[in-house]
Motif scaffolding. Structure first.
Motif, PDB file in Angstrom:
ATOM      1  N   MET A   1       0.824  -1.200   0.000  1.00  0.00           N
ATOM      2  CA  MET A   1       0.000   0.000   0.000  1.00  0.00           C
ATOM      3  C   MET A   1       0.866   1.261   0.000  1.00  0.00           C
ATOM      4  O   MET A   1       0.566   2.245  -0.691  1.00  0.00           O
ATOM      5  N   ILE A   2       1.962   1.228   0.748  1.00  0.00           N
ATOM      6  CA  ILE A   2       2.867   2.368   0.786  1.00  0.00           C
ATOM      7  C   ILE A   2       3.513   2.588  -0.582  1.00  0.00           C
ATOM      8  O   ILE A   2       3.652   3.718  -1.045  1.00  0.00           O
ATOM      9  N   LEU A   3       3.905   1.495  -1.227  1.00  0.00           N
ATOM     10  CA  LEU A   3       4.513   1.605  -2.561  1.00  0.00           C
ATOM     11  C   LEU A   3       3.528   2.196  -3.573  1.00  0.00           C
ATOM     12  O   LEU A   3       3.898   3.014  -4.419  1.00  0.00           O
ATOM     13  N   VAL A   4       2.274   1.778  -3.485  1.00  0.00           N
ATOM     14  CA  VAL A   4       1.238   2.322  -4.379  1.00  0.00           C
ATOM     15  C   VAL A   4       1.087   3.820  -4.152  1.00  0.00           C
ATOM     16  O   VAL A   4       0.971   4.613  -5.106  1.00  0.00           O
ATOM     17  N   LEU A   5       1.102   4.228  -2.886  1.00  0.00           N
ATOM     18  CA  LEU A   5       0.983   5.655  -2.580  1.00  0.00           C
ATOM     19  C   LEU A   5       2.173   6.442  -3.124  1.00  0.00           C
ATOM     20  O   LEU A   5       2.017   7.559  -3.626  1.00  0.00           O
ATOM     21  N   LEU A   6       3.376   5.889  -3.025  1.00  0.00           N
ATOM     22  CA  LEU A   6       4.559   6.571  -3.542  1.00  0.00           C
ATOM     23  C   LEU A   6       4.475   6.750  -5.055  1.00  0.00           C
ATOM     24  O   LEU A   6       4.803   7.815  -5.585  1.00  0.00           O
ATOM     25  N   VAL A   7       4.044   5.700  -5.745  1.00  0.00           N
ATOM     26  CA  VAL A   7       3.879   5.785  -7.200  1.00  0.00           C
ATOM     27  C   VAL A   7       2.838   6.846  -7.549  1.00  0.00           C
ATOM     28  O   VAL A   7       3.031   7.658  -8.475  1.00  0.00           O
ATOM     29  N   ALA A   8       1.754   6.850  -6.796  1.00  0.00           N
ATOM     30  CA  ALA A   8       0.700   7.847  -7.041  1.00  0.00           C
ATOM     31  C   ALA A   8       1.218   9.256  -6.817  1.00  0.00           C
ATOM     32  O   ALA A   8       0.901  10.189  -7.575  1.00  0.00           O
ATOM     33  N   ALA A   9       2.031   9.432  -5.785  1.00  0.00           N
ATOM     34  CA  ALA A   9       2.583  10.757  -5.483  1.00  0.00           C
ATOM     35  C   ALA A   9       3.504  11.232  -6.591  1.00  0.00           C
ATOM     36  O   ALA A   9       3.481  12.408  -6.989  1.00  0.00           O
ATOM     37  N   ILE A  10       4.319  10.321  -7.116  1.00  0.00           N
ATOM     38  CA  ILE A  10       5.253  10.681  -8.186  1.00  0.00           C
ATOM     39  C   ILE A  10       4.510  11.050  -9.470  1.00  0.00           C
ATOM     40  O   ILE A  10       4.822  12.042 -10.136  1.00  0.00           O
ATOM     41  N   ILE A  11       3.489  10.229  -9.791  1.00  0.00           N
ATOM     42  CA  ILE A  11       2.736  10.484 -11.025  1.00  0.00           C
ATOM     43  C   ILE A  11       1.959  11.791 -10.960  1.00  0.00           C
ATOM     44  O   ILE A  11       1.882  12.544 -11.935  1.00  0.00           O
ATOM     45  N   SER A  12       1.392  12.069  -9.786  1.00  0.00           N
ATOM     46  CA  SER A  12       0.533  13.254  -9.669  1.00  0.00           C
ATOM     47  C   SER A  12       1.309  14.532  -9.373  1.00  0.00           C
ATOM     48  O   SER A  12       0.733  15.623  -9.411  1.00  0.00           O
TER      49      SER A  12
ATOM     50  N   PRO B   1       3.498  16.498 -11.029  1.00  0.00           N
ATOM     51  CA  PRO B   1       3.489  17.633 -11.981  1.00  0.00           C
ATOM     52  C   PRO B   1       2.138  18.316 -12.115  1.00  0.00           C
ATOM     53  O   PRO B   1       2.079  19.504 -12.453  1.00  0.00           O
ATOM     54  N   HIS B   2       1.075  17.598 -11.873  1.00  0.00           N
ATOM     55  CA  HIS B   2      -0.265  18.134 -12.155  1.00  0.00           C
ATOM     56  C   HIS B   2      -1.062  18.432 -10.875  1.00  0.00           C
ATOM     57  O   HIS B   2      -1.885  19.343 -10.873  1.00  0.00           O
ATOM     58  N   GLU B   3      -0.847  17.643  -9.827  1.00  0.00           N
ATOM     59  CA  GLU B   3      -1.554  17.860  -8.562  1.00  0.00           C
ATOM     60  C   GLU B   3      -0.521  17.932  -7.438  1.00  0.00           C
ATOM     61  O   GLU B   3      -0.404  17.027  -6.609  1.00  0.00           O
ATOM     62  N   PRO B   4       0.282  18.996  -7.389  1.00  0.00           N
ATOM     63  CA  PRO B   4       1.364  19.063  -6.401  1.00  0.00           C
ATOM     64  C   PRO B   4       0.884  18.994  -4.953  1.00  0.00           C
ATOM     65  O   PRO B   4       1.556  18.421  -4.097  1.00  0.00           O
ATOM     66  N   VAL B   5      -0.274  19.586  -4.681  1.00  0.00           N
ATOM     67  CA  VAL B   5      -0.790  19.570  -3.305  1.00  0.00           C
ATOM     68  C   VAL B   5      -1.095  18.141  -2.869  1.00  0.00           C
ATOM     69  O   VAL B   5      -0.707  17.706  -1.773  1.00  0.00           O
ATOM     70  N   ASP B   6      -1.809  17.415  -3.719  1.00  0.00           N
ATOM     71  CA  ASP B   6      -2.126  16.017  -3.402  1.00  0.00           C
ATOM     72  C   ASP B   6      -0.852  15.195  -3.227  1.00  0.00           C
ATOM     73  O   ASP B   6      -0.747  14.345  -2.332  1.00  0.00           O
ATOM     74  N   SER B   7       0.127  15.444  -4.096  1.00  0.00           N
ATOM     75  CA  SER B   7       1.389  14.706  -4.025  1.00  0.00           C
ATOM     76  C   SER B   7       2.104  14.957  -2.702  1.00  0.00           C
ATOM     77  O   SER B   7       2.604  14.019  -2.055  1.00  0.00           O
ATOM     78  N   ILE B   8       2.129  16.211  -2.285  1.00  0.00           N
ATOM     79  CA  ILE B   8       2.797  16.555  -1.016  1.00  0.00           C
ATOM     80  C   ILE B   8       2.079  15.911   0.169  1.00  0.00           C
ATOM     81  O   ILE B   8       2.706  15.395   1.088  1.00  0.00           O
TER      82      ILE B   8
END
Length: 360
Positions: free
Chosen positions: A70-81, A83-90
């Motif tokens: 689950m943590i790995l999935v979140l990290l991938v999601a943070a990296i992908i998002s 450029p476009h959703e910096p707040v969500d990524s942070i």
């Protein structure tokens, strides 16, 4: 003492020898070793303590917290998002980092507590050196040392008794029997006698409850009976807790479901609606990020951390956070009459269901 004799010593059945034969075998006398000989043997055999596995650095502990799917999935999601959703990524990264920090803090606190307990449980030993009785650290004991025992002492190493006066030793940690064993100096016949029946031996970490005695050290450190148990525990595979298994299954299911939905949405938008593929890709990624429950790891970590605090107030030390849930999911603890877990088996004696009792 030759290397061949040292190897033989580790497997020798000292309980089947007389005290004189044991002393001769170990090249020792009832007056104890000399200080020089004890120093020499200490360098040959090492300190009388249980070996510890290689300790992990703080960085290793930190990065181990990211092994969860689950943590790995979140990290991938943070990296992908990013450029476009910096707040969500942070936000996602903060959740993941806080989760890792709490895990490291808990493990470090538990290890510090265990180290403190270990220091408290390292007693001194009363030994004969150069014909005189003196107190030394139990870690400095070597095979051939003569140890004096009396009520209240913790046996510091495995030893063959050479004197016993109404001596009784509680060996529940090794044998499961809570009743202290009365020790005798008899020579036992046979090489397959169980630990609980070796009444002329005293074993490391057992407790002297009555009387006095004197013994010659035959094994120290990892070669003691308790050391063998520690070795088996160190070699045991680390099992996953029910919570970790459930979170891993949930992570795999969510990952697969989100990927399938995102791919279907991308294909539908580009092939059927004619939406530019870049716009559709960003939309699909945004959907995937939104579908991931980034708050779940943080919530689980906080709940488990609260659980460790409750257990700490009851004098229970938890090294890893998921272990809290393991205790909570325990339905039955099978133990024998002494309250120790021994054979890891449970026998059904009677069956009671629907207001009826059935024989086993």
């Amino acid at each position: 003492m030759s290397e061949e004799n040292k190897k033989q010593q580790l497997s020798q059945a000292f309980y089947s020898q007389t005290p004189e034969e044991v002393l001769k075998e170990l090249d020792a006398t009832a007056d104890g070793l000399s200080a020089a000989e004890a120093k020499k043997r200490l360098s040959e055999y090492g300190e009388n303590e249980l070996e510890e596995g290689k300790k992990k650095s703080m960085a290793q502990k930190f990065f181990e917290q990211f092994k969860d799917l689950m943590i790995l999935v979140l990290l991938v999601a943070a990296i992908i998002s990013a450029p476009h959703e910096p707040v969500d990524s942070i936000i996602i990264l903060l959740v993941v980092i806080i989760n890792a920090v709490m895990g490291v803090v808990q493990e470090s606190k538990a290890e510090a507590a265990i180290e403190a307990l270990k220091d408290m449980s390292t007693p001194n030993a009363n030994v004969m050196r150069d014909g005189h009785a003196l107190s030394i650290k139990s870690t400095d004991l070597v095979p051939g040392d003569i140890v004096l025992l009396e009520a209240g002492d913790v046996v510091p190493a495995d030893m063959r008794l050479i004197e016993a006066s109404s001596l009784k030793i509680e060996e529940a940690a090794l044998t499961g029997e809570s009743v202290p064993v009365e020790k005798e100096l008899v020579v036992l016949e046979g090489n397959e006698i169980g630990i609980g029946d070796r009444i002329n031996m005293a074993y490391s970490n057992s407790n002297v409850t009555y009387g006095r005695g004197k013994g010659v050290v035959v094994n120290t450190g990892m070669n003691t009976e308790v050391g063998k148990i520690a070795g088996m525990l160190a070699a045991a595979d680390e099992t996953e807790t029910p919570l970790k298994n459930n979170l891993n299954h949930l992570g795999k299911f969510l990952t697969a479901a989100i990927l399938v939905i995102a791919v279907i949405m991308f294909l539908f938008g580009t092939l059927i609606n004619g939406t530019p593929w870049m716009d559709m890709l960003l939309t699909s990624v945004s959907l995937a990020v939104a579908a991931i429950p980034e708050g779940l790891p943080a919530i689980v970590t906080i709940i488990l951390a609260l659980g460790t605090q409750v257990l700490a107030k009851r004098n229970s030390i938890i090294r890893k956070l998921p272990a809290v849930e393991t205790l909570g999911s325990t339905d039955i603890i099978a133990s024998d009459k002494t309250g120790t877990l021994t054979l890891n088996q449970m026998t059904v004696e009677k069956l009671y269901t629907n207001d009826r009792q059935y024989p086993s």
